[in-house]
Design a protein around this motif. Structure first.
Motif: not given
Length: 238
Positions: A150-151, A154, A162, A169, A171, A176, A178-179, A182, A185
């Motif tokens: 995630k980081s 971002d 993307k 993603v 995480q 999750c 993440y905005t 995706y 996960w």
């Protein structure tokens, strides 16, 4: 391939662990020899993402890839694959794509082929290498996907990149956050599944890939054609 997976799949931007989603695992030689009959019998695995290899050399194919792929096909377990990147330039990503495509040649997958970008030096060129690799995969007939945390997604990948490809993603959490858009996960790296010794990564599929086939049609795509595709992408990127 569509350039906007969010629109195409109609995916929500957040999710929590939920058994209504397809449950998956991702595996490599780190899991050793897997008893796939026990994995299937566990009832915990709806799909598998298999590491095909890493890097840019032909001798860097994951030693369990062929075995894991054959077992999934024998048992009818839907699968995709991923390639771990060490590329730091477009040229190296081009080489990784060529080796990956050679490894995947003639195989059929239900899930995407993911480009695993998480090395520090690779992240510095994340957009460049992702576009070179993923474009080559799509030109060869596969559904391309980017894997990263995630980081990292971002911080290192542009919104434009993307939006072009499916996203997986990582995480490790109960939800999750993440905005972005995706499709897969990876929510844990300490999973336990019958037939696998030790921990295994656990995943959810947000998108329904059950009716999607990503493949390289060996009757029409020769290795020479694949390499031509990779070369054309390199030329466009200048």
């Amino acid at each position: 391939m569509t350039s906007d997976f969010y629109t195409y799949f109609g995916i929500s931007k957040a999710m929590e662990t939920n058994t209504s989603y397809a449950r998956g695992i991702d595996v490599s030689h780190h899991q050793g020899t897997i008893d796939w009959d026990k994995v299937q019998a566990s009832g915990k695995v709806d799909f598998v993402m298999i590491r095909a290899g890493y890097g840019k050399e032909s001798n860097q194919i994951d030693i369990q890839f062929e075995t894991n792929y054959a077992a999934c096909k024998r048992l009818g377990i839907p699968c995709g694959a991923y390639w771990y990147s060490y590329a730091t330039t477009a040229a190296e990503a081009k080489q990784e794509a060529a080796v990956c495509l050679s490894t995947l040649f003639g195989k059929v997958f239900t899930y995407p082929i993911a480009y695993d970008i998480e090395e520090t030096n690779s992240l510095k060129a994340a957009d460049t290498i992702a576009n070179v690799f993923c474009s080559a995969l799509e030109n060869a007939g596969y559904t391309a996907m980017i894997y990263s945390s995630k980081s990292m997604l971002d911080s290192y990948f542009s919104a434009e990149t993307k939006a072009k490809y499916a996203i997986w993603v990582a995480q490790w959490a109960s939800a999750c956050s993440y905005t972005g858009t995706y499709q897969l996960w990876q929510y844990s790296n300490t999973g336990s599944v019958d037939g696998i010794s030790g921990n295994v990564d656990l995943d959810y599929a947000v998108s329904d890939f059950s009716t999607t086939t990503t493949k390289n049609n060996s009757s029409t795509n020769t290795l020479e054609q694949i390499l031509e595709h990779v070369a054309s992408v390199d030329e466009k990127l200048g």
